[in-house]
Design a protein around this motif. Structure first.
Motif, PDB file in Angstrom:
ATOM      1  N   CYS A 139       0.823  -1.206   0.000  1.00 34.50           N
ATOM      2  CA  CYS A 139       0.000   0.000   0.000  1.00 34.50           C
ATOM      3  C   CYS A 139       0.859   1.259   0.000  1.00 34.50           C
ATOM      4  CB  CYS A 139      -0.925  -0.021   1.211  1.00 34.50           C
ATOM      5  SG  CYS A 139      -2.248   1.195   1.153  1.00 34.50           S
ATOM      6  N   TRP A 140       1.887   1.290   0.834  1.00 34.83           N
ATOM      7  CA  TRP A 140       2.625   2.550   0.965  1.00 34.83           C
ATOM      8  C   TRP A 140       4.056   2.496   0.432  1.00 34.83           C
ATOM      9  CZ3 TRP A 140       0.889   1.368   6.372  1.00 34.83           C
ATOM     10  CH2 TRP A 140       1.786   0.540   7.044  1.00 34.83           C
ATOM     11  N   ARG A 141       4.416   1.454  -0.321  1.00 33.40           N
ATOM     12  CA  ARG A 141       5.752   1.482  -0.936  1.00 33.40           C
ATOM     13  C   ARG A 141       5.799   2.609  -1.965  1.00 33.40           C
ATOM     14  NH1 ARG A 141       5.856  -3.974  -4.775  1.00 33.40           N
ATOM     15  NH2 ARG A 141       3.741  -3.768  -5.614  1.00 33.40           N
ATOM     16  N   ARG A 142       6.890   3.343  -1.965  1.00 36.69           N
ATOM     17  CA  ARG A 142       7.012   4.530  -2.803  1.00 36.69           C
ATOM     18  C   ARG A 142       7.174   4.172  -4.273  1.00 36.69           C
ATOM     19  NH1 ARG A 142       7.958   9.411  -0.739  1.00 36.69           N
ATOM     20  NH2 ARG A 142       9.144  10.042  -2.582  1.00 36.69           N
ATOM     21  N   VAL A 143       6.655   5.043  -5.112  1.00 33.03           N
ATOM     22  CA  VAL A 143       6.861   4.918  -6.550  1.00 33.03           C
ATOM     23  C   VAL A 143       8.208   5.563  -6.869  1.00 33.03           C
ATOM     24  CG1 VAL A 143       5.979   5.505  -8.833  1.00 33.03           C
ATOM     25  CG2 VAL A 143       4.377   5.037  -6.951  1.00 33.03           C
ATOM     26  N   PRO A 144       9.136   4.836  -7.482  1.00 35.13           N
ATOM     27  CA  PRO A 144      10.466   5.407  -7.745  1.00 35.13           C
ATOM     28  C   PRO A 144      10.425   6.457  -8.848  1.00 35.13           C
ATOM     29  CG  PRO A 144      10.295   3.208  -8.694  1.00 35.13           C
ATOM     30  CD  PRO A 144       9.038   3.425  -7.907  1.00 35.13           C
TER      31      PRO A 144
END
Length: 289
Positions: A139-144
């Motif tokens: 859910c909260w993993r960052r978009v690179p």
């Protein structure tokens, strides 16, 4: 913050994140941004939508593992701005969940079950009476995002990662005592441990899942926060990598295997000071040489 207020804020933050992902996808479609998938399959906005909105567990999925969506998006300023807004929404949601876990941990499971029903169209697992669960890491993993245009990107698997924790003999004994001390293998390890000097330091090793690493080569040198110029950067990626490009062209890309290698890909360092064979198998504890 009162419990009801915190839960309401989490629900609103989740809605904001889903909306922010929608806005990224809409901007990509309007801009007709070029997309590329590492697995060689033709990339389109539907694949990107799945990548940015997949926040659910699959049956039998390890909660420590996230599903990768590896690829590249050449993006204009509007898309980059909306990705920044999406990452900000993810960060806000993560902070609120951290507060919930600290103050009202009993409510965590309930929220993870309730939130999917706010957006049932996103979740393919909501069938009949089936319940979907929110995968918090997904859910909260960052978009690179690259901070500047790049000339080329080289992808490579990094499959030799491991975390090493220094532990004392007393700490190892305490951990073993939490296991079944009537079991023969535990008694044997306690006996081995008793033969060590009490001040010896041991290494507890946790293997890490293979990671895809993107090596970015900038068109022009980029100023770092410390004032130094850099021409390249490496970052781990599990979601599509957004690259700012005024001409909306994909940079030069390599195409490694879409699945990680089964064996170690990096040469073993000559100065490794940890024994290969575990000293305490149940704890993944090794001795230093």
């Amino acid at each position: 913050m009162p419990e009801y207020q915190l839960m309401a804020r989490i629900e609103a933050a989740f809605d904001t994140q889903i909306s922010a992902a929608d806005q990224v996808i809409t901007a990509v479609r309007e801009e007709n941004s070029p997309l590329w998938r590492l697995d060689g399959v033709s990339a389109d906005s539907e694949w990107l939508s799945q990548a940015l909105q997949d926040v659910w567990y699959q049956d039998g999925q390890d909660g420590r593992v996230t599903r990768p969506y590896l690829g590249v998006v050449a993006a204009g300023p509007t898309v980059i701005e909306r990705v920044a807004a999406l990452n900000a929404a993810k960060e806000q949601l993560a902070e609120l969940f951290a507060e919930l876990r600290e103050k009202y941990p009993d409510q965590l499971a309930e929220l993870k079950a309730i939130l999917p029903f706010r957006h049932p169209g996103l979740n393919q697992h909501l069938r009949g009476d089936g319940l979907a669960r929110l995968h918090l890491k997904q859910c909260w993993r960052r978009v690179p995002v690259a901070e500047a245009p790049v000339a080329r990107v080289r992808f490579a698997w990094y499959s030799s990662g491991r975390s090493i924790q220094r532990v004392s003999v007393a700490e190892c004994e305490a951990l073993l005592m939490k296991l079944d001390t009537e079991a023969e293998h535990v008694r044997l390890q306690l006996k081995l441990l008793a033969g060590l000097p009490s001040d010896e330091i041991l290494a507890r090793i946790q293997p890490q899942a293979p990671l895809m690493r993107a090596n970015l080569f900038y068109r022009e040198p980029v100023m770092r926060e410390d004032g130094e110029l850099r021409t390249r950067r490496a970052l781990n990626v599990s979601l599509p990598l957004f690259l700012p490009h005024d001409d909306l062209r994909l940079p030069a890309l390599n195409q490694p295997s879409p699945t990680p290698p089964t064996e170690r890909t990096r040469a073993r360092r000559g100065d490794v000071r940890i024994e290969d064979t575990p000293f305490l198998k149940s704890l993944r504890v090794h001795r230093y040489r």
